[in-house]
Scaffold this motif. Structure first.
Motif, PDB file in Angstrom:
ATOM      1  N   SER A 145      55.605  43.850  56.101  1.00 23.92           N
ATOM      2  CA  SER A 145      54.149  43.774  56.219  1.00 23.92           C
ATOM      3  C   SER A 145      53.589  45.063  56.798  1.00 23.92           C
ATOM      4  O   SER A 145      52.569  45.576  56.348  1.00 23.92           O
TER       5      SER A 145
ATOM      6  N   SER B  68      53.736  47.739  54.124  1.00 21.22           N
ATOM      7  CA  SER B  68      52.689  47.517  53.129  1.00 21.22           C
ATOM      8  C   SER B  68      51.343  47.976  53.666  1.00 21.22           C
ATOM      9  O   SER B  68      50.600  48.700  53.002  1.00 21.22           O
TER      10      SER B  68
ATOM     11  N   ALA C 245      55.176  43.078  40.177  1.00 25.51           N
ATOM     12  CA  ALA C 245      54.966  42.267  41.375  1.00 25.51           C
ATOM     13  C   ALA C 245      53.479  42.218  41.706  1.00 25.51           C
ATOM     14  O   ALA C 245      52.933  41.180  42.062  1.00 25.51           O
ATOM     15  N   LEU C 246      52.819  43.354  41.550  1.00 26.83           N
ATOM     16  CA  LEU C 246      51.388  43.404  41.825  1.00 26.83           C
ATOM     17  C   LEU C 246      50.611  42.513  40.870  1.00 26.83           C
ATOM     18  O   LEU C 246      49.691  41.811  41.281  1.00 26.83           O
TER      19      LEU C 246
ATOM     20  N   LEU D 211      51.621  39.876  39.415  1.00 26.09           N
ATOM     21  CA  LEU D 211      51.853  38.473  39.760  1.00 26.09           C
ATOM     22  C   LEU D 211      50.986  38.069  40.947  1.00 26.09           C
ATOM     23  O   LEU D 211      50.354  37.019  40.954  1.00 26.09           O
ATOM     24  N   LYS D 212      50.950  38.946  41.915  1.00 23.08           N
ATOM     25  CA  LYS D 212      50.205  38.632  43.125  1.00 23.08           C
ATOM     26  C   LYS D 212      48.699  38.687  42.878  1.00 23.08           C
ATOM     27  O   LYS D 212      47.967  37.782  43.255  1.00 23.08           O
ATOM     28  N   GLU D 213      48.275  39.736  42.265  1.00 22.38           N
ATOM     29  CA  GLU D 213      46.834  39.969  42.169  1.00 22.38           C
ATOM     30  C   GLU D 213      46.221  39.407  40.903  1.00 22.38           C
ATOM     31  O   GLU D 213      45.030  39.495  40.708  1.00 22.38           O
ATOM     32  N   LYS D 214      47.032  38.881  40.042  1.00 20.21           N
ATOM     33  CA  LYS D 214      46.538  38.338  38.787  1.00 20.21           C
ATOM     34  C   LYS D 214      45.735  39.368  37.999  1.00 20.21           C
ATOM     35  O   LYS D 214      44.752  39.046  37.355  1.00 20.21           O
TER      36      LYS D 214
END
Lengths: 343, 343
Positions: free
Chosen positions: A20, A23, A55-56, A58-61
């Motif tokens: 975290s 990031s 990954a982005l 997936l997370k951020e749609k």
DNA sequence: TTTATTTACGCAATCGATTCCGTATTTTAA
DNA sequence: TTAAAATACGGAATCGATTGCGTAAATAAA
């Protein structure tokens, strides 16, 4: 055997920090001290860290990519449009996924579903010739997918649109023929279901009227696949050439129709423009090399692609839903050759 | 405002099952009872469940997509290649992401990095004209990325390759000219760093030798950007036309070079083939409409694309690393027009 | 009847990055 | 000096799907 990319975890481990923190440091969060940021940035640089876009997504749609559906890539007009799309998308950090419908409704549906499921952030669509039912696009649109229609558009979907003023293009072309003394001007268009076909034929029709020439239905032929199928064009041409009152000029409303007609005429040993004159749409750069050099209507394809992409990215990046849509109409160019002037 | 897709969780919730059970049921695992499978399948159908490919990519480190890097889309040869690639990829459930290098080394590097980071499962690459340093490709290749080189290849990378036998193509074209009585045959090629340029010029050279014609260096011109820049072609042509011993025929080794030369000749008012004959590479379908109809060397572009994709998917889907690579050589076709025969 | 084996499923970790919380430590204010 | 507030960071959930492991219940074997 796929290569392992450097992740945020590797940086965290190397520095004894949590993911975290790393990031946040990379995103320059206020919660992280200047020294830590410095360390993380240096380490990321050293390890050649690149964020994983999947990954982005997936997370951020969102995927920072846009989907493009055209009927065919191997067509100057559309490949130039794609060029335009790509140039803007590239600048703004988006990537472009191109799909071809090949004029098939079914493939258009599949393509769009595919693109949507890969979570493209928006779509640029030029309808296939077969498409009459628009529910597949409406569904996406209703669910909030940003869409820009280009070239082959429809009134049924309220969104940004980019077209050329083909009415004007054909109107001018028709007048050009009339001024050059042609009186029996025919037209060969694509599918009657296509917006552009009708607009273009309207330009033809109105120019005749405005110049006191009679409009005759038998002078208008349609090729459903817009010239993709050569026999179609041949047949249309044959119909025109066997009329009692044979046309002395013809206007073709797409690239493929134009070259198809020229081929038919050449194979029949007919001379352009003495036997029959011709003006057609084309986005080829080599019309001047034709025998005779062709008079043609050229659309600003790259500009259309660029405009469509700018409008799309506006939609994509807008915070609030946009309700006001723009229809951008660009001007075509009539390039004068000698296929439209009696010799 | 992105739409929410149906996930495996929704099905699990609806049926009071765990996500793992649903996942296994969908994948037809032996661990799941027939009734449960039935239920899950029905529910998935009803809710119109579509697996999220992004989540799959993240998990499986593969994306069922392949990346293509070519110099330009708006070029018949390459758009036909892409057509071929697309047709196979589509059948096998892969999607195709196309990027253009526009003959720039820098863009090629960026494109490849981009595609790799979006975890494409493999790459089909045609080198840019500027590319001499191949480390960016080697790096990917060494890390296990499946790569197929097409058309513009290099010996430095050991992988599948698909080309046309351009040596043969040019050899035959040159002999064709010789048989038609031309003796002072020149050639205009692309960049000297490109594999295809050298192969093609070798065909030219050897055909001259084999027919006891002298090879002269001043008869060979190079255009670094392969005709993308028109002035380049003009200059090359001018050099040839101002030689004391002016050539009576010329061979051009790419689409853009061919049309560039024709334009130059036309603008100078020179007649083909009486002033100078010409045979060039081209993948256009409208060469018969030229003045005069062009004799040209046509590459089986779609087939090349299809072959490259089949080879790539072999690499991608192979369980063990493949060490034996294939160089597939397809035959070009000499299409006879009248630009190569004295009138 | 007891033990061994299937069967059928759930829990939780995983992929890489983000972000809501919670908290130890330090700083500031009262 | 003590309470309040700010600073700087870690833990864990999350996105959607897969999968190794554990296990209750049912069945089969001893």
């Amino acid at each position: 055997m796929k290569f392992e990319a450097v992740t945020i975890k590797d940086i965290a481990k190397a520095l004894g920090l949590s993911t975290s923190t790393v990031s946040r440091a990379l995103r320059d969060s206020y919660e992280i001290s200047a020294e830590t940021k410095q360390l993380v940035l240096e380490c990321a640089e050293k390890l050649n860290y690149k964020p994983n876009p999947i990954a982005l997504s997936l997370k951020e749609k969102r995927s920072r990519s846009i989907g493009v559906v055209v009927c065919e890539i191997a067509n100057n007009f559309f490949s130039q449009i794609i060029n335009g799309i790509e140039s803007i998308a590239y600048d703004k950090g988006y990537n472009v996924i191109v799909a071809q419908s090949r004029e098939s409704y079914e493939r258009e549906v599949i393509d769009l579903q595919f693109l949507a499921s890969r979570s493209v952030d928006g779509l640029i669509i030029s309808l296939s010739t077969e498409t009459t039912d628009l529910t597949h696009i409406k569904t996406l649109h209703d669910r909030g997918m940003p869409i820009v229609l280009i070239d082959r558009i429809t009134d049924e979907i309220d969104t940004h649109k980019v077209i050329t003023d083909s009415y004007k293009g054909v109107y001018e072309a028709t007048e050009h023929l009339i001024k050059n003394g042609f009186k029996r001007i025919a037209a060969i268009g694509g599918s009657e279901f296509l917006s552009i076909t009708n607009e273009r034929l309207a330009g033809y029709h109105d120019a005749l009227k405005a110049n006191n020439l009679s409009f005759s239905k038998e002078y208008v032929q349609h090729c459903f696949y817009g010239g993709m199928v050569f026999s179609e064009v041949e047949e249309a041409m044959n119909k025109l050439l066997t009329l009692k009152r044979k046309p002395d000029a013809v206007i073709t409303t797409s690239d493929k129709l134009t070259t198809g007609c020229l081929k038919t005429l050449k194979r029949r040993g007919l001379h352009v423009p003495n036997d029959i004159a011709i003006i057609g749409f084309s986005n080829s750069d080599i019309m001047e090399l034709f025998d005779p050099p062709l008079t043609y209507i050229r659309q600003p394809a790259e500009e259309m692609g660029r405009d469509a992409t700018e409008l799309l990215l506006q939609l994509v990046e807008s915070k609030r839903p946009i309700k006001e849509f723009e229809k951008r109409v660009l001007s075509p160019k009539l390039v004068i050759g000698s296929s439209s002037r009696k010799q």
